[in-house]
Design a protein around this motif. Structure first.
Motif, mmCIF file in Angstrom:
data_model
loop_
_atom_site.group_PDB
_atom_site.id
_atom_site.type_symbol
_atom_site.label_atom_id
_atom_site.label_comp_id
_atom_site.label_asym_id
_atom_site.label_seq_id
_atom_site.Cartn_x
_atom_site.Cartn_y
_atom_site.Cartn_z
ATOM 1 N N ASP A 23 -12.266 45.778 -67.216
ATOM 2 C CA ASP A 23 -13.562 45.152 -67.023
ATOM 3 C C ASP A 23 -13.473 44.077 -65.952
ATOM 4 O O ASP A 23 -12.754 43.101 -66.097
ATOM 5 C CB ASP A 23 -14.062 44.545 -68.334
ATOM 6 N N PHE A 24 -14.197 44.311 -64.868
ATOM 7 C CA PHE A 24 -14.207 43.294 -63.827
ATOM 8 C C PHE A 24 -15.635 42.977 -63.408
ATOM 9 O O PHE A 24 -15.872 42.369 -62.389
ATOM 10 C CB PHE A 24 -13.396 43.756 -62.616
ATOM 11 N N GLN A 25 -16.581 43.444 -64.211
ATOM 12 C CA GLN A 25 -17.979 43.261 -63.818
ATOM 13 C C GLN A 25 -18.466 41.850 -64.105
ATOM 14 O O GLN A 25 -19.347 41.346 -63.424
ATOM 15 C CB GLN A 25 -18.886 44.272 -64.529
ATOM 16 N N ALA A 26 -17.874 41.232 -65.131
ATOM 17 C CA ALA A 26 -18.351 39.904 -65.509
ATOM 18 C C ALA A 26 -18.251 38.961 -64.314
ATOM 19 O O ALA A 26 -17.197 38.861 -63.702
ATOM 20 C CB ALA A 26 -17.526 39.371 -66.662
ATOM 21 N N PRO A 27 -19.353 38.317 -63.957
ATOM 22 C CA PRO A 27 -19.297 37.419 -62.808
ATOM 23 C C PRO A 27 -18.472 36.178 -63.132
ATOM 24 O O PRO A 27 -18.394 35.762 -64.283
ATOM 25 C CB PRO A 27 -20.765 37.056 -62.563
#
Ligand code: SF4
Lengths: 219, 466, 255
Positions: A23-27
């Motif tokens: 998961d790398f979407q979290a800003p």
């Protein structure tokens, strides 16, 4: 389809391993700057990186350019066609002294190459946007303002509208000023004059590109 | 018997100038990076995100590469695939010959170093000149880069002044870096003006838009990719990223880890050759996608993270071994920890396996890596693989560990062994040699801990009974 | 009546092979400190080595065998395992679980052991009766934070914290305090040339601080440092943190 491609994909598709979700979407936490703060930070960062920055009212663009011409003694000026007020500015510059000449980037590079490499002292371009956090100018060269303008002449004057300052690179990436997947041929992020620290970690400016970067922020 | 690597190490260690140059440079780079990441929490969050982005991309290589190829072709970029260095060289030569090219100007690219492109093109009478200042200096002295970010870091200003004097016949005032850079600028501009082909590397390639990203300070990368009529970009297949939204994170990690800069002077995004009506830029852009062992690495659970590397150089800057021996001693394209991990995997243990020994597993590299590559663990794993793959013959080392294991698996034997050491504690052994070159031998205690604990509980029991 | 006495909690001590053979005093000091903190120390006589030396040298099979043996030995009681070495503690805590196939009973045991394993000083940091320390004249010591303490175990701050709680003590750190001392187990022999230079640099930086003793919680580093200083003709100033603490708390035990 090439043999090599086939072989590479065969190796890539061995599926020897299980995949995991990453998961790398979290800003990331970011500060949002208001207009004044953003402008202040932009100027600070640009200056840190050896750019000269002036904040001017739109009415005095021509005056500022002629002042720079007189004070710094730049003779051969290069303009593109994007900049509003370029015509007026060119005329004004040429009337400062008869040593000053203005060239338009209006034929292809092959024709203009000699002039670009050996005659032009300074070029003036517009800027699409600027990123405060890192002191970065975003340029999208096109047929009116080709790529070489911010690269070959020893001095680059970049004209930025104050309203085009944003906080972060992420903001630009998330809402790019180009249309979806239709990427412009070239997009440039410029944060300082050309430089190098390749000799004993000592910074030297003007490695290959411009030795000076002058930014005019127009209100 | 001395191996070649250990000889190179001894030579490097004996060169006090070299050691001073490296120590100075590494301390400088480490401090700059430290300042750029002074907010520890921010750094950890950024790093986590960067690692996730890269690991995800590595897992999705087939999908992302297909997309990249398709999108590049849509944009008018010609895509080529190369299984190894030899194929990549041939593809590039072919393009050059089609254009009757005699002069190539190169932007900095470790991938072209990996395939030894310069030598190959020179053999075919194509003049290949490096334009990154550091690379130019190194090439002038017939050397290879000693660092992946700062190729000439092993030389100081005085040495470069001498080099310019000797090779170019141009003398500059001593200690004047600006003058030296001025010389390089003059000579290389001339080349940019007339080169037939520009060759560059790629820092990241964006799959969904077919965009090549180049990160640099000097402007030579921009010149190499804009001035000549043909641009050839060479990239390892692992450098693909899904979209531009992930670029800011990776850019931040890369430039801050490499040189402590928040951003480089130039970030150059190229998505197509010169379009109709445009006035400059190359008329042809080629992208050469290089495998050279990478696809197989991507299928190895334990080693896959090797491919997450963004080539920032932080691991070498933090490595106490690299800091002392410098890049050349490794004798490989990529030096330092990432080199010790990459080289044996792409060239095999026979050729590069000995690199794995030069590591104390202190962990400084892994701690510095911006994409959380556990470099010490990779080195450890590769040591295991190397051992497992070596023939079963009884080397001295195998024998020692065989005996060692026997002893340590049998508490009784182990006790006898410590007892023996205690009995012979006053023997002054000068062995092993490696140890005693700068240390005395430790003496075994008169009584081992095991024994003392036993005696202690005996006395205790006695006391309790009284 | 006897039964109503509260039993002191038990801990295992895994003494490490280096301490066992060369520096048993550090092991006894560890026991004394643990007892001072109110623990009963169980020392299984069948313990040998954690297996790290072969493991780091490329020999996984021997390491695996040793690990199995050690796990078995330290699992008959479900109590904390205390290791007076960050490096060996890390082998047990961080590397044992990775040695075994996921979801096997071995992996389960390794995982359980991992959770119970602590580095000595880190374990003791909040458990010692600091009010009972003896008073000492002002003194300066130098702390060598081992790589395992700094990184794999993350206990270096605890080492520092425990020293900061002692009276009249000035704590020094060498230049490049994060850098490896050059030991690295078999690295010191296999890559002897580099190791030698690293060791020399480290010792120079340590000695330059002017501390009366060089303290650390890893006997491997201290052996490397101490034997080099002796090689240079000076007295060995190295002391395990446990031994230093024992003095501060006036715990004497027969040597
Ligand atoms: S392994 Fe990590 S630290 Fe080393 S070059 Fe690659 S990204 Fe940078």
């Amino acid at each position: 389809m090439s043999e090599a491609r086939k072989a590479i994909f065969a190796r890539l598709n061995q599926r020897k391993i299980s995949t995991k979700k990453h998961d790398f979407q979290a800003p990331l936490a970011t500060k949002h700057l208001n207009k004044t703060e953003a402008k202040k930070l932009l100027i600070e960062k640009l200056q840190e990186n050896r750019a000269e920055v002036y904040s001017i009212p739109s009415t005095s663009l021509t005056d500022t350019l002629t002042t720079i011409a007189t004070e710094k003694g730049y003779k051969t000026w290069l303009f593109g066609k994007n900049l509003s007020g370029a015509k007026t500015a060119s005329k004004a510059l040429e009337s400062v002294s008869n040593e000053i000449s203005v060239i338009q980037y209006d034929s292809d590079y092959e024709t203009l190459r000699e002039v670009l490499f050996h005659q032009v002292d300074v070029s003036v371009t517009s800027v699409k946007a600027a990123i405060a956090e890192t002191g970065t100018l975003l340029l999208i060269p096109d047929k009116n303002e080709p790529r070489m303008m911010s690269l070959i002449p020893p001095v680059h004057i970049a004209i930025l509208k104050q309203s085009d300052i944003v906080t972060s690179f992420q903001q630009v990436a998330d809402n790019p000023p180009w249309q979806g997947k239709n990427m412009p041929t070239n997009i440039l992020f410029i944060s300082s004059p050309s430089k190098t620290a390749d000799i004993q970690q000592t910074i030297a400016y003007g490695a290959h590109g411009p030795k000076e970067l002058i930014v005019l922020i127009v209100n | 018997m001395k191996t070649k690597f250990s000889k190179r190490i001894e030579l490097a260690l004996a060169d006090s100038q070299l050691r001073m140059n490296f120590r100075g440079a590494m301390d400088f780079l480490r401090n700059k990076r430290q300042l750029a990441f002074n907010d520890v929490e921010e750094w950890q969050a950024l790093r986590k995100k960067g690692a996730a982005i890269r690991q995800d991309a590595i897992q999705r290589l087939p999908e992302l590469l297909t997309q990249l190829e398709h999108q590049c072709q849509q944009n008018g970029i010609q895509v080529h695939w190369a299984e190894d260095g030899n194929e990549a060289n041939k593809i590039i030569l072919n393009i050059a010959q089609q254009h009757n090219a005699k002069q190539v100007i190169k932007g900095k690219s470790m991938a072209t170093e990996e395939i030894e492109l310069n030598d190959f093109l020179e053999k075919h009478e194509i003049d290949c000149i490096e334009s990154d200042m550091g690379e130019y200096i190194v090439q002038l002295d017939n050397e290879k880069p000693s660092h992946i970010i700062m190729p000439a870091i092993h030389k100081n200003t005085a040495q470069i002044t001498d080099l310019f004097e000797k090779k170019l016949g141009i003398s500059t005032p001593s200690g004047d870096v600006d003058a030296l850079i001025g010389v390089g600028r003059r000579i290389l501009r001339e080349r940019f003006e007339h080169a037939d082909i520009g060759i560059s590397g790629v820092n990241f390639a964006i799959a969904d838009t077919g965009t090549l990203c180049l990160v640099e300070n000097e402007g030579n990368g921009r010149l190499s990719t804009t001035a000549p009529p043909v641009h050839i970009a060479l990239m390892g297949i692992e450098k693909v990223i899904p979209n531009i939204q992930v670029l800011p994170t990776l850019q931040r990690l890369l430039t801050r880890s490499a040189t402590g800069q928040h951003i480089t002077s130039y970030l150059n995004l190229i998505s197509s050759p010169r379009k109709k009506g445009e006035l400059d830029g190359p008329k042809e852009v080629h992208l050469v996608l290089l495998d050279n062992g990478r696809a197989n690495i991507s299928q190895d659970e334990k080693l896959q993270s090797t491919l997450a590397c963004i080539r920032c150089g932080a691991c070498m800057n933090h490595c106490p071994v690299y800091t002392r021996i410098g890049g050349h001693a490794y004798g490989s394209t990529y030096p330092g920890p990432i080199g010790q991990v990459v080289m044996p995997q792409i060239k095999g243990f026979k050729q590069e396996g000995e690199l794995l020994d030069a590591c104390s597993l202190n962990g400084a590299c892994g701690e510095a890596c911006p994409v959380e590559i556990d470099l010490p663990e990779l080195i450890r794993t590769l040591r295991h693989r190397k051992q497992e793959s070596s023939s079963t013959c009884w080397s001295k080392e195998v024998f020692i560990w065989f005996v060692w294991t026997k002893i340590h698996l049998h508490p009784w034997l182990y006790r006898q062994a410590t007892l023996l050491m205690a009995v012979f504690r006053t023997l002054n052994l000068n062995y092993p040699k490696g140890w005693t070159r700068t240390r005395t031998m430790p003496k075994a205690a008169k009584m081992s801990l095991h024994r003392q604990v036993r005696e202690r509980s005996k006395t205790k029991k006695k006391k309790e009974n009284e | 009546m006897l039964n109503s006495l509260p039993e002191s909690p038990q801990v295992y001590l895994f003494g490490t092979c280096l301490i066992d053979t060369f520096y048993p005093k550090a092991g006894l000091d560890a026991i004394a400190l643990l007892e001072l903190a109110g623990y009963e120390v169980v020392f299984p006589q069948a313990q040998t080595c954690c297996g790290q030396p072969p493991y780091n040298s490329g020999f996984k099979a021997p390491a695996l065998k040793i690990a199995r043996q050690t796990i078995k030995l330290l699992s008959s009681k479900d109590i904390p395992v205390i290791v007076p070495s960050a490096s060996c503690a890390s082998m047990i805590k961080n590397h044992y679980p990775a040695l075994f196939q996921k979801d096997t009973s071995d992996a389960q045991l390794a995982h359980n052991l991992s959770l119970r394993t602590f580095e000595l000083i880190d374990f003791l940091a909040d458990k010692l009766p600091y009010g009972q320390q003896l008073s000492f004249p002002h003194c300066k010591v130098t702390l060598h934070q081992s790589c395992s303490a700094l990184r794999e175990m993350g206990v270096a701050s605890a080492w520092r914290a425990i020293l900061e709680k002692l009276n009249n003590l000035e704590i020094c750190f060498p230049e490049n305090k994060q850098e490896c001392c050059g030991f690295g187990g078999t690295f010191a022999v296999k890559s002897d040339a580099i190791s030698a230079v690293m060791t020399e640099d480290k010792c120079q930086n340590l000695m330059a601080t002017g501390g009366a003793s060089i303290l650390s919680g890893d006997m491997g580093c201290l052996m490397n440092i101490g034997e080099h200083i002796k090689f240079e003709g000076q007295a060995d100033p190295c002391l395990h943190l446990a031994s230093f603490l024992v003095k501060r708390f006036g715990l004497n035990h027969e040597d």
